[in-house]
Design an enzyme around this catalytic site. Structure first.
Site, mmCIF file in Angstrom:
data_model
loop_
_atom_site.group_PDB
_atom_site.id
_atom_site.type_symbol
_atom_site.label_atom_id
_atom_site.label_comp_id
_atom_site.label_asym_id
_atom_site.label_seq_id
_atom_site.Cartn_x
_atom_site.Cartn_y
_atom_site.Cartn_z
ATOM 1 N N CYS A 122 -52.502 23.652 -13.948
ATOM 2 C CA CYS A 122 -51.572 22.575 -14.326
ATOM 3 C C CYS A 122 -50.319 22.793 -13.481
ATOM 4 C CB CYS A 122 -51.266 22.714 -15.815
ATOM 5 S SG CYS A 122 -49.795 21.854 -16.403
ATOM 6 N N HIS A 123 -49.538 21.739 -13.284
ATOM 7 C CA HIS A 123 -48.375 21.914 -12.406
ATOM 8 C C HIS A 123 -47.397 22.964 -12.920
ATOM 9 C CE1 HIS A 123 -46.881 19.648 -8.742
ATOM 10 N NE2 HIS A 123 -46.441 20.879 -8.719
ATOM 11 N N THR A 124 -47.369 23.168 -14.240
ATOM 12 C CA THR A 124 -46.449 24.163 -14.805
ATOM 13 C C THR A 124 -46.765 25.564 -14.254
ATOM 14 O OG1 THR A 124 -46.472 22.769 -16.766
ATOM 15 C CG2 THR A 124 -45.394 24.904 -16.974
ATOM 16 N N HIS A 170 -52.781 28.606 -18.265
ATOM 17 C CA HIS A 170 -52.623 28.266 -19.692
ATOM 18 C C HIS A 170 -53.538 27.126 -20.119
ATOM 19 C CE1 HIS A 170 -50.015 25.565 -17.543
ATOM 20 N NE2 HIS A 170 -50.066 24.752 -18.574
ATOM 21 N N GLU A 171 -54.356 26.611 -19.204
ATOM 22 C CA GLU A 171 -55.260 25.522 -19.591
ATOM 23 C C GLU A 171 -56.659 26.113 -19.490
ATOM 24 O OE1 GLU A 171 -53.839 21.448 -18.275
ATOM 25 O OE2 GLU A 171 -55.846 21.459 -17.453
ATOM 26 N N CYS A 212 -47.579 28.772 -36.363
ATOM 27 C CA CYS A 212 -47.708 29.908 -37.282
ATOM 28 C C CYS A 212 -48.134 29.443 -38.673
ATOM 29 C CB CYS A 212 -46.400 30.697 -37.351
ATOM 30 S SG CYS A 212 -45.118 29.914 -38.355
ATOM 31 N N CYS A 229 -43.512 28.434 -40.799
ATOM 32 C CA CYS A 229 -42.082 28.143 -40.599
ATOM 33 C C CYS A 229 -41.775 26.686 -40.962
ATOM 34 C CB CYS A 229 -41.698 28.423 -39.152
ATOM 35 S SG CYS A 229 -42.349 27.230 -37.990
ATOM 36 N N CYS A 234 -43.553 24.209 -38.683
ATOM 37 C CA CYS A 234 -44.984 24.065 -38.945
ATOM 38 C C CYS A 234 -45.218 23.301 -40.247
ATOM 39 C CB CYS A 234 -45.654 25.438 -38.986
ATOM 40 S SG CYS A 234 -45.811 26.162 -37.337
ATOM 41 N N CYS A 247 -42.884 25.262 -33.407
ATOM 42 C CA CYS A 247 -42.967 26.455 -34.258
ATOM 43 C C CYS A 247 -41.857 27.461 -33.919
ATOM 44 C CB CYS A 247 -44.341 27.086 -34.062
ATOM 45 S SG CYS A 247 -44.542 28.646 -34.888
ATOM 46 N N ARG A 296 -43.119 28.954 -30.438
ATOM 47 C CA ARG A 296 -42.873 27.865 -29.494
ATOM 48 C C ARG A 296 -42.825 28.432 -28.077
ATOM 49 N NH1 ARG A 296 -36.962 25.386 -30.569
ATOM 50 N NH2 ARG A 296 -37.824 25.343 -32.660
ATOM 51 N N CYS A 330 -53.988 21.779 -22.404
ATOM 52 C CA CYS A 330 -52.584 21.481 -22.061
ATOM 53 C C CYS A 330 -52.419 20.034 -21.616
ATOM 54 C CB CYS A 330 -52.042 22.435 -21.005
ATOM 55 S SG CYS A 330 -50.418 21.941 -20.418
ATOM 56 N N ARG A 357 -57.558 17.427 -11.889
ATOM 57 C CA ARG A 357 -57.775 18.751 -12.451
ATOM 58 C C ARG A 357 -58.914 19.451 -11.707
ATOM 59 N NH1 ARG A 357 -53.297 18.931 -13.987
ATOM 60 N NH2 ARG A 357 -52.597 19.488 -16.081
HETATM 61 P P1 NAD Z 1 -48.897 16.568 -10.914
HETATM 62 O O1 NAD Z 1 -48.148 17.249 -9.842
HETATM 63 O O2 NAD Z 1 -50.379 16.495 -10.807
HETATM 64 O O3 NAD Z 1 -48.343 15.074 -11.049
HETATM 65 C C1 NAD Z 1 -46.990 14.710 -10.902
HETATM 66 C C2 NAD Z 1 -46.924 13.378 -10.177
HETATM 67 O O4 NAD Z 1 -45.550 12.946 -10.154
HETATM 68 C C3 NAD Z 1 -47.385 13.441 -8.711
HETATM 69 O O5 NAD Z 1 -48.371 12.456 -8.485
HETATM 70 C C4 NAD Z 1 -46.092 13.170 -7.916
HETATM 71 O O6 NAD Z 1 -46.356 12.464 -6.710
HETATM 72 C C5 NAD Z 1 -45.310 12.331 -8.891
HETATM 73 N N1 NAD Z 1 -43.844 12.347 -8.676
HETATM 74 C C6 NAD Z 1 -43.062 13.396 -8.346
HETATM 75 N N2 NAD Z 1 -41.765 13.007 -8.272
HETATM 76 C C7 NAD Z 1 -41.727 11.705 -8.569
HETATM 77 C C8 NAD Z 1 -40.694 10.735 -8.671
HETATM 78 N N3 NAD Z 1 -39.397 11.068 -8.449
HETATM 79 N N4 NAD Z 1 -41.032 9.462 -9.000
HETATM 80 C C9 NAD Z 1 -42.319 9.128 -9.231
HETATM 81 N N5 NAD Z 1 -43.349 9.991 -9.150
HETATM 82 C C10 NAD Z 1 -43.058 11.255 -8.812
HETATM 83 O O7 NAD Z 1 -48.448 17.272 -12.289
HETATM 84 P P2 NAD Z 1 -49.126 17.264 -13.747
HETATM 85 O O8 NAD Z 1 -50.012 18.454 -13.894
HETATM 86 O O9 NAD Z 1 -49.659 15.891 -14.044
HETATM 87 O O10 NAD Z 1 -47.831 17.558 -14.661
HETATM 88 C C11 NAD Z 1 -46.790 16.595 -14.744
HETATM 89 C C12 NAD Z 1 -45.533 17.196 -15.373
HETATM 90 O O11 NAD Z 1 -45.762 17.485 -16.746
HETATM 91 C C13 NAD Z 1 -45.105 18.522 -14.750
HETATM 92 O O12 NAD Z 1 -43.681 18.537 -14.692
HETATM 93 C C14 NAD Z 1 -45.590 19.547 -15.743
HETATM 94 O O13 NAD Z 1 -44.872 20.762 -15.650
HETATM 95 C C15 NAD Z 1 -45.310 18.797 -17.023
HETATM 96 N N6 NAD Z 1 -45.986 19.266 -18.244
HETATM 97 C C16 NAD Z 1 -45.261 19.199 -19.407
HETATM 98 C C17 NAD Z 1 -45.834 19.568 -20.612
HETATM 99 C C18 NAD Z 1 -45.085 19.420 -21.896
HETATM 100 O O14 NAD Z 1 -45.582 19.852 -22.925
HETATM 101 N N7 NAD Z 1 -43.898 18.807 -21.917
HETATM 102 C C19 NAD Z 1 -47.156 20.024 -20.616
HETATM 103 C C20 NAD Z 1 -47.887 20.048 -19.400
HETATM 104 C C21 NAD Z 1 -47.290 19.662 -18.223
HETATM 105 ZN ZN ZN Z 2 -44.395 27.961 -37.068
#
Ligand code: NAD
Ligand code: ZN
Length: 380
Positions: free
Chosen positions: A48-50, A70-71, A100, A103, A106, A114, A118, A178, A373
């Site tokens: 994942c991108h994270t 994490h995925e 958990c 809390c 939860c 959580c 968290r 994820c 993916r």
């Molecule tokens: P990814 O890199 O596959 O997709 C991101 C897309 O955004 C790309 O296609 C990119 O070209 C586009 N992009 C980048 N900047 C841009 C802009 N300014 N305007 C328009 N488009 C733009 O990533 P992903 O795996 O799909 O993850 C997306 C985001 O979600 C990441 O920041 C990731 O860390 C986050 N995320 C958050 C959570 C959460 O719980 N909040 C969970 C998982 C992932």
């Molecule tokens: Zn909790």
């Protein structure tokens, strides 16, 4: 009880020794699970991108050496003291944020934040004793978001494991651990578009396309996909995205473009890019009076959200969500069932597959913006 219970397991793990350097497959020692912990055998993991952000560590605190990931999907190998609801052989999805069940969060229907479990991206150790369960020749290797799935075996707090239907194919449902649940939940649980409404999705990676899938399931009539990478548009058609906007094609801010397309703004927007400009545009492109914007992307640690307070006074709502507001243990088993009874398609998110030994190629694909993916098979 398996023969490895209470023993240290030696297995392969992909170790990130330094920021931005290719992962190295090493033999690591994985200690037995302690109180309220579970050791699992990972069968499939994906990227994942994270993971990439914390590996690059450009906008995040560097914590190295570390086992990212994490995925994933796996099977319980052994459980530590106090774990009663899981046993060896159970199929589980590890989740970066936990539940958990005790809390205030939860117990609240509204929160999945959580207190105990968290997400904490800076912590590289287990909560129980502030130690790592991974080592190489006695030298600790840090955990990542409590999951560290780029290892054949990992130790996870029981509150970060969703027990799922053992008939569900782990090579498909692992993506629900994820990204896909995050995007889907961001729309269905947080943005909550009404039937016939308009929804803008910023960022058409796996998370954004899962958000689009949520909009389709909710019956949105216009789903506007926004991305800087035009290659994403073809792929996005399969996810019910009806219109595309590339901010690079316009001189004016994309929020103005969207407001013109939609007679004042979209009903809902979901931001899945992690870029602060896109976050601000996603908020400013919703209709006044009723528009709701949901932030999902993980920003640079120094990013600041700047907008006129008038945009809020004009009755626009800004929200954010972790993991699509799903509670991992309580809710994810039923998202897996949505796949099992064909309400939710996962195959279309899986564009690549690689053996564990080639995990660095999955990073290359993500950095090039190719595919959605990539499933990494732990057994060669
Ligand atoms: P990814 O890199 O596959 O997709 C991101 C897309 O955004 C790309 O296609 C990119 O070209 C586009 N992009 C980048 N900047 C841009 C802009 N300014 N305007 C328009 N488009 C733009 O990533 P992903 O795996 O799909 O993850 C997306 C985001 O979600 C990441 O920041 C990731 O860390 C986050 N995320 C958050 C959570 C959460 O719980 N909040 C969970 C998982 C992932
Ligand atoms: Zn909790």
């Amino acid at each position: 009880m398996s023969s490895t219970t209470n023993q240290v397991i030696r297995c392969k793990a992909a170790v990130a020794w330094e920021a931005g350097k290719p992962l190295v497959i090493e033999e690591v020692e994985v200690a037995p699970p302690q109180k309220m912990e579970v050791r699992i055998k990972i069968l499939f993991t994906s990227l994942c991108h994270t993971d990439v952000y914390f590996w690059e560590a450009k906008g995040q605190n560097p914590v190295f050496p570390r086992i990212l990931g994490h995925e994933a999907g796996g099977v319980v190998e052994s459980v530590g003291e106090g774990v009663t609801e899981l046993q060896p052989g159970d199929h589980v999805l590890p989740v970066f944020t936990g539940e958990c069940k005790e809390c205030a969060h939860c117990k609240s229907e509204e929160s999945n934040m959580c207190d105990l479990l968290r997400i904490n991206t800076d912590r590289g150790v287990m909560i129980h004793d502030q130690k790592s369960r991974f080592s190489i020749n006695g030298k600790p290797i840090f955990h990542f978001v409590g999951t560290s799935t780029f290892s054949e075996y990992t130790v996870v707090h029981v509150g970060c494991l969703a027990k799922i239907n053992p008939l569900a194919p782990l090579d498909k449902v692992c993506v629900l651990s994820c990204g896909i649940s995050t995007g889907l939940g961001a729309t269905l649980n947080v943005a909550k578009p009404k039937k016939g409404s308009s929804v803008a999705i910023f960022g058409l990676g796996a998370v954004g396309l899962a958000a689009a899938e949520g909009a389709r399931i909710a019956g949105a009539s216009r789903i506007i996909g926004v991305d800087l990478n035009a290659n994403r548009f073809e792929l996005a058609k399969k996810f019910g995205v009806t219109e595309f906007v590339n901010p690079k094609d316009y001189k004016k801010p994309v929020q103005e473009v969207i407001a013109e397309m939609t007679n004042g703004g979209v009903d809902r927007s979901v931001e899945c890019t992690g870029h602060i400009d896109a976050m601000i545009s996603a908020f400013e492109c919703v209709h006044d009076g009723w528009g709701v914007a949901v932030l999902v992307g993980v920003p640079h640690k120094d990013a600041v959200f700047k907008t006129s307070p008038l945009n809020l006074l004009n009755e626009r709502t800004l929200k954010g969500t972790f993991f699509g507001n799903y509670k991992p243990r309580s809710d994810i088993p039923s998202v897996v069932e949505k796949y099992m009874n064909k309400e939710l398609e996962l195959e279309k998110f899986i564009t690549h597959e690689l053996p564990f030994s080639e995990i660095n190629k999955a990073f290359d694909l993500m950095l090039k913006g190719e595919g959605l993916r990539c499933i990494i098979r732990m057994g060669e």
